[in-house]
Structures are given as C-alpha cells and as structure tokens.
Design a protein around this motif. Structure first.
Motif, mmCIF file in Angstrom:
data_model
loop_
_atom_site.group_PDB
_atom_site.id
_atom_site.type_symbol
_atom_site.label_atom_id
_atom_site.label_comp_id
_atom_site.label_asym_id
_atom_site.label_seq_id
_atom_site.Cartn_x
_atom_site.Cartn_y
_atom_site.Cartn_z
ATOM 1 N N ILE A 181 0.847 -1.202 0.000
ATOM 2 C CA ILE A 181 0.000 0.000 0.000
ATOM 3 C C ILE A 181 0.879 1.249 0.000
ATOM 4 C CG2 ILE A 181 -1.844 1.253 1.186
ATOM 5 C CD1 ILE A 181 -2.714 -1.334 2.480
ATOM 6 N N GLY A 182 0.551 2.189 -0.874
ATOM 7 C CA GLY A 182 1.304 3.427 -0.952
ATOM 8 C C GLY A 182 0.517 4.621 -0.467
ATOM 9 N N GLY A 183 -0.182 5.276 -1.395
ATOM 10 C CA GLY A 183 -0.864 6.521 -1.097
ATOM 11 C C GLY A 183 -1.942 6.446 -0.039
ATOM 12 N N GLU A 184 -2.532 5.286 0.159
ATOM 13 C CA GLU A 184 -3.573 5.152 1.183
ATOM 14 C C GLU A 184 -3.000 5.277 2.592
ATOM 15 O OE1 GLU A 184 -7.047 4.555 1.389
ATOM 16 O OE2 GLU A 184 -7.008 5.370 -0.636
ATOM 17 N N ILE A 185 -1.716 5.042 2.729
ATOM 18 C CA ILE A 185 -1.050 5.211 4.027
ATOM 19 C C ILE A 185 -0.236 6.504 4.039
ATOM 20 C CG2 ILE A 185 0.714 4.280 5.586
ATOM 21 C CD1 ILE A 185 -0.164 1.494 4.807
ATOM 22 N N PHE A 186 0.488 6.751 2.956
ATOM 23 C CA PHE A 186 1.340 7.937 2.871
ATOM 24 C C PHE A 186 0.614 9.027 2.071
ATOM 25 C CE2 PHE A 186 4.195 4.184 3.011
ATOM 26 C CZ PHE A 186 4.689 4.379 4.291
ATOM 27 N N ASP A 187 -0.271 9.718 2.744
ATOM 28 C CA ASP A 187 -1.118 10.737 2.120
ATOM 29 C C ASP A 187 -0.258 11.880 1.559
ATOM 30 O OD1 ASP A 187 -2.758 13.282 2.083
ATOM 31 O OD2 ASP A 187 -4.326 11.846 2.584
ATOM 32 N N LYS A 188 -0.291 12.043 0.239
ATOM 33 C CA LYS A 188 0.574 13.025 -0.420
ATOM 34 C C LYS A 188 0.284 14.455 0.029
ATOM 35 C CE LYS A 188 1.460 10.308 -4.588
ATOM 36 N NZ LYS A 188 1.298 10.236 -6.061
ATOM 37 N N LYS A 189 -0.980 14.790 0.218
ATOM 38 C CA LYS A 189 -1.335 16.155 0.612
ATOM 39 C C LYS A 189 -0.830 16.474 2.017
ATOM 40 C CE LYS A 189 -5.409 16.673 -2.344
ATOM 41 N NZ LYS A 189 -6.882 16.906 -2.378
ATOM 42 N N LEU A 190 -0.988 15.527 2.930
ATOM 43 C CA LEU A 190 -0.513 15.743 4.294
ATOM 44 C C LEU A 190 1.007 15.842 4.338
ATOM 45 C CD1 LEU A 190 -2.828 13.322 6.331
ATOM 46 C CD2 LEU A 190 -3.065 15.800 6.029
ATOM 47 N N ILE A 191 1.685 15.016 3.539
ATOM 48 C CA ILE A 191 3.146 15.052 3.492
ATOM 49 C C ILE A 191 3.636 16.369 2.905
ATOM 50 C CG2 ILE A 191 5.176 14.003 2.399
ATOM 51 C CD1 ILE A 191 3.704 11.282 2.672
ATOM 52 N N ALA A 192 2.995 16.805 1.821
ATOM 53 C CA ALA A 192 3.396 18.065 1.182
ATOM 54 C C ALA A 192 3.220 19.250 2.121
ATOM 55 C CB ALA A 192 2.582 18.280 -0.090
ATOM 56 N N ALA A 193 2.200 19.168 2.995
ATOM 57 C CA ALA A 193 1.913 20.266 3.931
ATOM 58 C C ALA A 193 2.626 20.103 5.272
ATOM 59 C CB ALA A 193 0.410 20.357 4.152
ATOM 60 N N ASP A 194 3.454 19.056 5.391
ATOM 61 C CA ASP A 194 4.181 18.787 6.645
ATOM 62 C C ASP A 194 3.234 18.616 7.838
ATOM 63 O OD1 ASP A 194 6.571 18.941 5.271
ATOM 64 O OD2 ASP A 194 6.933 21.036 5.796
ATOM 65 N N LYS A 195 2.093 17.997 7.598
ATOM 66 C CA LYS A 195 1.130 17.769 8.676
ATOM 67 C C LYS A 195 1.370 16.375 9.263
ATOM 68 C CE LYS A 195 -2.386 20.962 6.964
ATOM 69 N NZ LYS A 195 -3.800 21.163 6.537
ATOM 70 N N TRP A 196 2.416 16.296 10.070
ATOM 71 C CA TRP A 196 2.887 14.985 10.528
ATOM 72 C C TRP A 196 1.953 14.343 11.544
ATOM 73 C CZ3 TRP A 196 5.559 14.183 6.683
ATOM 74 C CH2 TRP A 196 6.443 15.142 6.162
ATOM 75 N N GLN A 197 1.353 15.114 12.420
ATOM 76 C CA GLN A 197 0.436 14.534 13.398
ATOM 77 C C GLN A 197 -0.800 13.976 12.710
ATOM 78 O OE1 GLN A 197 -0.468 17.047 16.755
ATOM 79 N NE2 GLN A 197 -2.065 15.679 17.534
ATOM 80 N N GLU A 198 -1.321 14.711 11.735
ATOM 81 C CA GLU A 198 -2.486 14.225 10.996
ATOM 82 C C GLU A 198 -2.139 12.972 10.197
ATOM 83 O OE1 GLU A 198 -4.759 17.120 8.773
ATOM 84 O OE2 GLU A 198 -4.096 18.714 10.128
#
Length: 217
Positions: A181-198
């Motif tokens: 599993i890729g994007g379903e776990i590593f959410d691209k939008k959250l990663i791009a926004a540095d929203k690590w807790q979310e």
C-alpha cells in the motif's frame, strides 16, 4: 555498515508493506517515526526514488532492527545487486523476472515479485517467491483474487495497487495474505503540507481498522 536481516515475525505481525516512492530523506525523517508509531513494521523504498540506495542504507541502519526495510521496483539482476548492496532486507518487483527470484532464493532474501496472469503467478511461486505481488490489483479487484485462489489456493498473494481502507477487508476475505500500500497510508497532501500529526493519525486509523478486522475474523 551493519545490514540487518528480514524478520518474518515482524512481517506476519502486520503483513502490510508501505510503499515509499519519490520522497526525500527530509520528509522520511518525519514519516518513518509516525509509521512505526502507528504500528507498521514493513517499509519498501522504490528504486526509482532519487537517491534510493542511500535512503535504503540509511533506513536499514536507523530502523533495520525495528522494521523490515526493502527495495521495490527491482526489475533486473543489476537492480537487485544495487538493492542488496544498499542493505535491502527484502525485494519487491513490479514484473516477473525469474532470474531475480532465483538470485533472492539462493541468497535467502524474501522476494515478492509482481505477477498478474495465472501463468505468471504460478511461475513466480514455482521459482521460489515468498509471496506473489498481484499488480495491479485494481484491474481485477477482489473478484480476481477470489478466482485465482480457487485453483491456486496454496499460493500466497499480496495485492498491490488499489487496496484501500474501504476494500482491504474484502481482499482478505477473498484470500489475500497481505498487501502493498502506498498513497492510502502515505497521504501526499498531508506530506506536502508537513502535517505529521495528521499523517500519523491517518496511519493509526488504518492500522487499527486492520487489527480490528483480523481480530474479529
């Protein structure tokens, strides 16, 4: 450099391989602690990620005792050599290359080769694959896994590509033994926004849903 070896106990505790593609070490420094904290124990870095081999080496040194660190998008013996030299503890391919499988079997490195047709799946298993990565799983979906498991019920399948929080339970019921599993776990939008807790909360939600389903089965 100390290379850690693959731990089947860790893999079987949560047989989900998280796929990292195209992410920088700076991002991974935040992603991996969250991933581990959420409960996951298997991580794959694709070789078409910039500086993939140095990232694999770094992850092996930093997390190799806590997680299984592997290399993905391994398509040739040359790719395999690079991955192994970097310290990859397991190998994932998008295609069927029997030479790669044989080399992994000889070196006692778990190999999850990509295959799709019944013939490819059987060839990969006969060559010594640890599990067969059914890719892309979205093409035939859950129904395809169920049909493959009819005649080839002894072959372990790892659907990859199209597995989500909404459908993973159906894949398990159809006979899948694990997932990539890729994007379903590593959410691209959250990663791009540095929203690590979310991001960690989303990972933990997926992990808990998986554990709850397995426990109830």
């Amino acid at each position: 450099m100390k290379n850690h070896t693959f731990d089947w106990g860790l893999f079987n505790s949560i047989p989900i391989i998280g796929i990292l593609r195209g992410l920088t070490r700076e991002k991974l420094d935040h992603i991996l602690p969250a991933y581990y904290s959420a409960g996951f124990r298997n991580i794959e870095v694709t070789l078409n990620t910039p500086d993939a081999t140095s990232i694999i080496q770094w992850l092996n040194e930093k997390y190799g005792e806590q997680m299984n660190v592997g290399a993905g998008t391994v398509c040739s013996p040359a790719d395999l050599e690079k991955a192994v030299n970097a310290g990859a503890q397991f190998i994932v391919t998008p295609i069927l290359n029997v030479d790669v499988i044989h080399s992994c079997v000889e070196s006692k490195i778990p190999i999850f080769p990509g295959a799709y047709s019944p013939t490819e799946i059987y060839q990969a298993w006969e060559a010594g694959a640890s599990m067969i990565k059914i890719f892309p799983a979205s093409l035939g979906g859950v129904a395809y896994i169920k049909q493959i498991k009819g005649p080839l019920n002894n072959i372990k399948l790892l659907p990859t590509g199209g597995v989500s929080l909404e459908n993973f339970s159906e894949f398990l019921q159809a006979g899948a033994e694990g997932f990539g599993i890729g994007g379903e776990i590593f959410d691209k939008k959250l990663i791009a926004a540095d929203k690590w807790q979310e991001l960690e909360e989303k990972m933990r939600h997926f992990f808990n849903k998986y554990q709850d389903f397995v426990s109830a089965s």
